[in-house]
Design an enzyme around this catalytic site. Sequence first.
Site, PDB file in Angstrom:
ATOM      1  N   ASP A  11       0.853  -1.179   0.000  1.00  0.00           N
ATOM      2  CA  ASP A  11       0.000   0.000   0.000  1.00  0.00           C
ATOM      3  C   ASP A  11       0.897   1.239   0.000  1.00  0.00           C
ATOM      4  O   ASP A  11       2.077   1.176   0.363  1.00  0.00           O
ATOM      5  CB  ASP A  11      -0.891  -0.041   1.251  1.00  0.00           C
ATOM      6  CG  ASP A  11      -1.756   1.190   1.399  1.00  0.00           C
ATOM      7  OD1 ASP A  11      -2.426   1.567   0.422  1.00  0.00           O
ATOM      8  OD2 ASP A  11      -1.759   1.779   2.498  1.00  0.00           O
ATOM      9  N   ASP A  13      -0.361   5.197   0.752  1.00  0.00           N
ATOM     10  CA  ASP A  13      -0.681   6.175   1.795  1.00  0.00           C
ATOM     11  C   ASP A  13      -0.788   5.513   3.158  1.00  0.00           C
ATOM     12  O   ASP A  13      -1.570   4.586   3.350  1.00  0.00           O
ATOM     13  CB  ASP A  13      -1.994   6.898   1.470  1.00  0.00           C
ATOM     14  CG  ASP A  13      -1.896   7.765   0.226  1.00  0.00           C
ATOM     15  OD1 ASP A  13      -0.774   7.924  -0.286  1.00  0.00           O
ATOM     16  OD2 ASP A  13      -2.933   8.278  -0.224  1.00  0.00           O
ATOM     17  N   ASP A 218      -2.131  -0.680   5.842  1.00  0.00           N
ATOM     18  CA  ASP A 218      -2.564  -0.102   7.125  1.00  0.00           C
ATOM     19  C   ASP A 218      -4.077   0.077   7.236  1.00  0.00           C
ATOM     20  O   ASP A 218      -4.570   0.449   8.298  1.00  0.00           O
ATOM     21  CB  ASP A 218      -1.907   1.261   7.334  1.00  0.00           C
ATOM     22  CG  ASP A 218      -2.522   2.341   6.452  1.00  0.00           C
ATOM     23  OD1 ASP A 218      -2.559   2.158   5.205  1.00  0.00           O
ATOM     24  OD2 ASP A 218      -2.995   3.353   6.991  1.00  0.00           O
TER      25      ASP A 218
END
Length: 272
Positions: A11, A13, A218
């Site tokens: 991922d 961001d 996240d």
Amino acid sequence: MIEQQVIIFTDMDGTLLDHNTYSFEAATPVLEKLHAKQIPVLPTTSKTFVELLALRNTLNLTTPFIVENGAAVYIPHGFFKKKPAGTVWQDGYWCKSFTSNKQYWLKLLEKVKAEFSGEFTHFSEMSIEAICDATGLNEADAARAANRQYGEPVLWLGEASRKEAFIKAVKDRGAHPLEGGRFVHICGDCNKGSALRWVVEEYIRQFETPVTSIALGDGKNDIAMLEAADIAVRITSPSHPPPTIQKQEHVYTSTHHGPEGWAEVLNQLLFQ
């Protein structure tokens, strides 16, 4: 040390990029080590194709990349020995898409606007300035973020309880919404996990070698990717708890946030 060919799906961001500043400086030494070991790092993100073109240059990556939460995989010519299965040549890359285009989802959102009047907005209705305010991006990056091909990010403005009703309403009309760190992404039956599996299967088919996949994320929209990977790495966030996953084995959670946590766990897994 893992002996098989490793492929890293990450991922962006809040994971490789800091949640607030979008800096990846803390991860740079590990990125350099991965490059030296010829371990591919594949951005696997809610970001768009045009965002990734710029970001890959900044990160010095020449690997494939997965956009818009698994909507499509873009593969540079020469990464595989042969044309990847089921791909078309598009914008200078082999492209494998998994869902309908953005216009389909915009029409779906029109159908629920009356029921949720004033409770949400979405990228196609937002000015570049409004996208800047919602994301913290500068104008150029916000314009790239708005240039979507497959899905549509929704910014929820109403109460949290009503948000669940909204998600149900779009699901009932055929969407498969994904909640990211900031937005609800309205898209089809695609996710980062399905895209990860496709890349791994194609890699094994072309190179006839075993693969160990490592996924790092996240947010809730990373859950499918974390579940699909051989090794799941949950990156802690200053803004929300780590995603809850069913997978029990080979699951790691960073002690540091964002790129610091990214570098922390990959160093432990691959370089110690």
